[in-house]
Design a protein around this motif. Structure first.
Motif, short mmCIF file in Angstrom:
data_model
loop_
_atom_site.label_atom_id
_atom_site.label_comp_id
_atom_site.label_asym_id
_atom_site.label_seq_id
_atom_site.Cartn_x
_atom_site.Cartn_y
_atom_site.Cartn_z
N ASN A 64 0.82 -1.10 -0.19
CA ASN A 64 0.03 0.29 0.22
C ASN A 64 1.22 1.36 0.10
O ASN A 64 0.60 2.70 0.18
N GLU A 95 -0.79 -6.36 3.47
CA GLU A 95 -1.01 -5.50 2.80
C GLU A 95 -0.79 -6.11 1.52
O GLU A 95 -0.92 -5.45 0.53
N VAL A 139 -4.76 -3.51 -0.39
CA VAL A 139 -5.36 -1.63 -0.95
C VAL A 139 -5.04 -1.47 -2.85
O VAL A 139 -3.70 -1.07 -2.77
N TRP A 224 -11.44 1.79 -6.78
CA TRP A 224 -10.61 2.14 -5.54
C TRP A 224 -11.33 0.77 -5.30
O TRP A 224 -12.30 0.42 -4.52
N LYS A 226 -10.75 -2.67 -1.69
CA LYS A 226 -10.05 -3.40 -0.32
C LYS A 226 -10.16 -4.32 -0.09
O LYS A 226 -11.42 -4.30 -0.09
#
Length: 293
Positions: A64, A95, A139, A224, A226
Motif C-alpha cells: 500500500n 498488505e 488496497v 478503488w 480493498k
C-alpha cells in the motif's frame, strides 16, 4: 460531506437487451451475482487448487506504499513463491497483493473453467484475462485503466470493498497530470475534507463483492478496492465499440503513459512534487467553477 456514495445496481441475471440499454450504452456499473453460476471456477478455484496448478512460481508482490517517484508505477515491493503467498493471504492480514497476473500462462487449463460473457457484449480481449490477489488490509489505489477497456471483474473468496467514480470527476479526485491515478495523500475511505476540499460532493458508487459476484466496470471508470478478507479476482477486458474510445486508448498507451514514465525517471522527486501541486490546483479550480472537470 466528502464523497456521496450510492449502492451499485445489482441483479441476479440480465438480458443482453437490458444490459446494452441500461448499462453498456450509458456506461453505468452493475453487479451480476449469477453470471458465473455455470462456471466450473466458481466451485473449483479454491486456494488449494490454485496452489496445486501454479505451484512455487515466484511472483512479484505490491503493497500500500505511496509510489516511489524514481521508479515506474507498479514497481514490486517483494517476491514470494505463489503457493506460499496463497497460504499467507488466507491465514493472516497483509498488505501484499499480486497485480495483473496472467495465471493462464502458468496453468492454461484454467481457461476451461471460465467463459467470456459474449452474450452480453462483444470486443473481448481474449488473450488478456488477468488475476489479482490480496490479503485483508491490501488496497488497490484509486485509478482508472490506461487502456480504457470495459471490465468484467469476478471475485472469489472473502469480501472485497469497491468504490467507483465516473471519469468526469477526475480533476476533483486530484488526478495527477499525465497519469491515470489520483494523488495518494488522502484516504479514500475517510478523506480529509478540509485538506482536500475538491472531494466534497464527488458522486460515486459502492459495493462489497462476495464470492462469485461479477462487477461490470465501464470504460474509464475510476476504481478503488480493498480486500476485506483474503481473496482473488479475475478481470475480463473488452474494447468499447466507439472509434473515439479506441483512439483515446492508443493515445493513453503510446503518449500519456510513455511521457509519464520518461518524466518520472528523468526528474524523479522534482517531477513528483510538480505534478502533485498541479493536481491540487486543477482540483480546486474545478471546485471553484462548480464542475467535476
Amino acid at each position: 460531506m466528502s464523497f456521496i456514495l450510492r449502492p451499485i445496481d445489482t441483479v441476479e441475471s440480465i438480458s443482453p437487451e437490458d444490459f446494452a440499454a441500461n448499462y453498456l450504452k450509458p456506461r453505468r456499473p452493475l453487479v451480476i451475482k449469477g453470471l458465473t453460476n455455470n462456471w466450473p471456477a466458481r466451485q473449483k478455484w479454491s486456494p488449494d487448487y490454485l496452489k496445486q496448478v501454479v505451484g512455487d512460481k515466484i511472483v512479484p508482490l505490491y503493497d500500500n506504499s505511496k509510489a516511489d517517484p524514481s521508479k515506474p508505477i507498479n514497481s514490486a515491493a517483494a517476491e514470494m513463491p505463489f503457493d506460499e503467498y496463497i497460504d499467507l493471504i488466507m491465514s493472516e492480514p497483509t498488505e501484499l497483493r499480486i497485480f495483473f497476473f496472467n495465471i493462464f500462462k502458468q496453468a492454461p487449463q484454467l481457461l476451461n473453467d471460465i467463459a467470456f460473457p459474449k452474450e452480453l457484449m462483444g470486443g473481448f480481449i481474449e488473450n488478456m484475462p488477468s488475476m489479482f490477489f490480496g490479503g485483508s488490509n491490501s488496497v488497490t489505489f484509486l485509478h482508472y485503466d490506461i487502456d480504457l477497456p470495459h471490465i468484467f471483474h469476478t471475485h472469489f473468496g472473502g469480501k472485497k470493498h469497491v468504490i467507483l467514480f465516473e471519469n468526469k470527476w477526475k480533476r476533483r479526485l486530484y488526478c495527477l497530470p499525465n497519469a491515470t491515478y489520483a494523488l495518494e495523500d488522502y484516504d479514500v475511505l475517510n478523506p480529509d475534507a478540509k485538506k482536500f476540499p475538491a472531494l466534497n460532493g464527488v458522486e460515486g458508487t459502492e459495493v462489497f463483492l462476495e464470492h462469485g459476484d461479477t462487477l461490470f466496470m465501464p470504460t474509464g471508470y475510476w476504481h478503488w478496492m480493498k480486500y476485506v478478507e483474503g481473496g482473488y479476482s479475475l478481470s475480463l477486458r473488452a474494447w468499447d465499440a466507439s472509434i473515439s474510445r479506441k483512439a483515446a486508448s492508443v493515445y493513453n498507451l503510446a503518449i500519456k503513459g510513455a511521457l509519464d514514465s520518461v518524466l518520472k525517471m528523468t526528474f524523479k522527486a522534482n517531477y513528483a512534487k510538480f505534478r502533485e501541486g498541479l493536481a491540487v490546483k486543477r482540483a480546486h479550480r474545478a471546485l471553484a467553477a462548480g464542475k467535476p472537470y
